[in-house]
Design an enzyme around this catalytic site. Structure first.
Site, PDB file in Angstrom:
ATOM      1  N   HIS A  24      49.802  48.687  38.735  1.00 22.73           N
ATOM      2  CA  HIS A  24      49.572  47.330  38.875  1.00 22.73           C
ATOM      3  C   HIS A  24      48.017  47.218  39.632  1.00 22.73           C
ATOM      4  O   HIS A  24      47.188  46.482  39.050  1.00 22.73           O
ATOM      5  CB  HIS A  24      50.641  46.591  39.660  1.00 22.73           C
ATOM      6  CG  HIS A  24      50.251  45.287  39.758  1.00 22.73           C
ATOM      7  ND1 HIS A  24      50.796  44.400  39.156  1.00 22.73           N
ATOM      8  CD2 HIS A  24      49.322  44.568  40.775  1.00 22.73           C
ATOM      9  CE1 HIS A  24      50.530  43.043  39.722  1.00 22.73           C
ATOM     10  NE2 HIS A  24      49.838  43.305  40.330  1.00 22.73           N
ATOM     11  N   GLU A  25      47.937  47.950  40.769  1.00 23.28           N
ATOM     12  CA  GLU A  25      46.702  47.553  41.676  1.00 23.28           C
ATOM     13  C   GLU A  25      45.548  48.368  40.788  1.00 23.28           C
ATOM     14  O   GLU A  25      44.415  47.671  41.228  1.00 23.28           O
ATOM     15  CB  GLU A  25      46.837  47.924  43.041  1.00 23.28           C
ATOM     16  CG  GLU A  25      48.049  47.186  43.832  1.00 23.28           C
ATOM     17  CD  GLU A  25      47.901  45.940  43.666  1.00 23.28           C
ATOM     18  OE1 GLU A  25      46.729  45.370  43.912  1.00 23.28           O
ATOM     19  OE2 GLU A  25      48.831  45.144  43.855  1.00 23.28           O
ATOM     20  N   HIS A  28      43.729  45.716  38.916  1.00 20.00           N
ATOM     21  CA  HIS A  28      42.882  44.684  39.565  1.00 20.00           C
ATOM     22  C   HIS A  28      41.524  45.584  39.915  1.00 20.00           C
ATOM     23  O   HIS A  28      40.657  44.963  39.816  1.00 20.00           O
ATOM     24  CB  HIS A  28      43.584  44.157  40.769  1.00 20.00           C
ATOM     25  CG  HIS A  28      44.727  43.206  40.684  1.00 20.00           C
ATOM     26  ND1 HIS A  28      44.487  42.289  39.640  1.00 20.00           N
ATOM     27  CD2 HIS A  28      46.154  43.294  41.103  1.00 20.00           C
ATOM     28  CE1 HIS A  28      45.788  41.595  39.747  1.00 20.00           C
ATOM     29  NE2 HIS A  28      46.653  42.131  40.605  1.00 20.00           N
TER      30      HIS A  28
END
Length: 435
Positions: A24-25, A28
């Site tokens: 997920h990170e 980003h």
């Protein structure tokens, strides 16, 4: 050995969870770097740092509590109306706004003026904030495909498992046959356990869902039934009766707490087998699961009273109650400790992690700060304001100051933390049981 396998299952779950968070990170991080935003930190977990290493301008590391993660981007919020970013108010609400603004600039270095998050165009900020949840969606999609196409899914088959001896409505307190109960159509027709139903009422049967639909729609009719038994086909005749049965959803599953419906009744229970799905069926099934997950998320506030009762009064947990990461890990450990083929254990864990990633996508896309969806909503609103100003030839209103919503974000975060603690306590003292 059972205790060892339980620990192994829990460990496998948390490793999968850590990968999901890091993935997920990474969404980003990669998009932020693509748009030249400086990212001082990339962390998996919360709390004290247990390992970190700096590579280039970013510190990568792991923290002690593996229940989340974050990247730190400079300039998340624009300066205040006076151009200042430091705290200068004694008001509690104003302090929240100014503290958040100041924190987003605390690692500002010379030359970073053109590398701030808020200076990027709204569509770029949408991509950066959406990329994290989207990575979870990609991972969920891949894991579901592996589970459904590779391992297969449990599915009811058009093969007779058991034959009911009489007609008993679903509302009856017992499924035993009363003295005056009529014989079931299946028993009267001579159906036996192990019979594969080849056709029903002239329709060639390819799935149990199709058979179930045909039976329910044949109330009051006498229909031919062709079965395969011991390698040969037999033609039987069944007089389908009317009965009170459970209401089914579009996927053929009973609708909880729904009133019974009047439908055709044959009197068989199907066998269950593991069936590998094709790509199209897998995508269709995933779409249904996403729809179910979205409705479950919307219904979440209504489940809090029952969750509270399970903690305070010890009321048994139901299968549709929320389960946190600790509860999910516990379920994973219990499954690994069960006596079943290793492939089924792995398939269950893959499905569990796929469901977690789908939930992370849906949850993070809620348009509320501090979630990713809140930042996406802020960027979209800024785009709408600027386009409207240009359309009506008004001055550019500038960037939308998301920092002004920080008091709301703190309230939302407090609610989330309270709910998480409630689920955690319930998972520990009154866990959801699996069979």
């Amino acid at each position: 050995m059972t205790a060892v396998m339980t620990v192994v299952g829990i460990a496998v779950f948390f490793l999968g969870l850590l990968f999901s968070i890091a993935w997920h990170e990474l969404g980003h991080l990669s998009t932020a770097k693509l748009f030249k935003i400086r990212v001082p930190q990339y962390m998996v977990g919360f709390g004290p740092t247990i390992w970190s290493r700096k590579k280039g301008e970013t510190e990568y590391g792991f923290k002690a509590i593996p229940l989340g993660g974050y990247i730190r981007m400079i300039g998340m919020f624009p300066p205040g109306p006076d151009g200042r970013i430091t705290k200068r108010s004694s008001s509690p609400w104003r302090s929240m706004i100014e503290d958040a603004r100041e924190a987003s600039y605390e690692e500002l270095l010379p030359g970073d003026e053109d590398r701030l998050f808020y200076t990027r165009k709204p569509w770029k900020r949408v991509i950066v904030m959406f990329a994290g949840p989207f990575m979870n969606l990609i991972l969920a999609f891949a894991l579901f495909l592996i589970a459904m196409m590779g391992f297969g899914v449990p599915k009811s088959l058009p093969i007779v498992g058991t034959v009911s001896q009489c007609v008993v409505p679903v509302t009856a307190a017992t499924d035993t046959c009363p003295a005056n109960a009529p014989a079931s159509p299946a028993a009267a027709a001579g159906l036996r356990a192990g019979d594969r139903i080849v056709s029903f009422g002239g329709d060639r049967i390819t799935s149990y869902d199709q058979l179930q639909s045909d039976i329910r729609g044949a109330a009051g009719r006498t229909v031919p039934v062709v079965v395969q038994r011991a390698g040969r086909e037999l033609s039987l005749t069944a007089a389908i009766q009317t009965n009170q049965l459970a209401k089914l959803d579009k996927n053929g599953n009973p609708v909880p707490n729904a009133k019974p419906v009047t439908a055709g009744f044959l009197g068989i229970t199907p066998t269950t087998g593991v069936v590998q799905l094709g790509f199209g069926d897998s995508v269709s099934r995933m779409t249904d699961m996403a729809d179910t997950g979205l409705h479950s998320l919307i219904a979440l506030p209504g489940k809090i009273p029952a969750l509270w009762d399970s903690v305070v009064k010890g009321t048994p947990r139901t299968a549709d109650q929320p389960v946190g990461m600790v509860g999910a890990a516990r379920v994973g450990g219990e499954v690994f400790a069960m006596h079943m083929p290793a492939t089924q254990k792995v398939a269950f864990m893959v499905n569990l992690l796929a469901g977690i990633n789908l939930s992370l996508f849906l949850f993070n896309m809620l348009p509320l700060l501090p979630l990713d969806g809140g930042h996406v909503a802020g960027a979209l609103w800024e785009s709408v304001r600027r386009r409207a100003a240009a359309l009506f030839k008004r001055p550019d209103p500038g960037p939308f100051d998301v920092a002004k919503l920080m008091p709301v974000a703190y309230v939302v975060a407090s609610i989330f933390i309270g709910f998480t603690l409630l689920v955690l306590i319930a998972d520990v003292i009154n866990p959801v049981k699996i069979s």
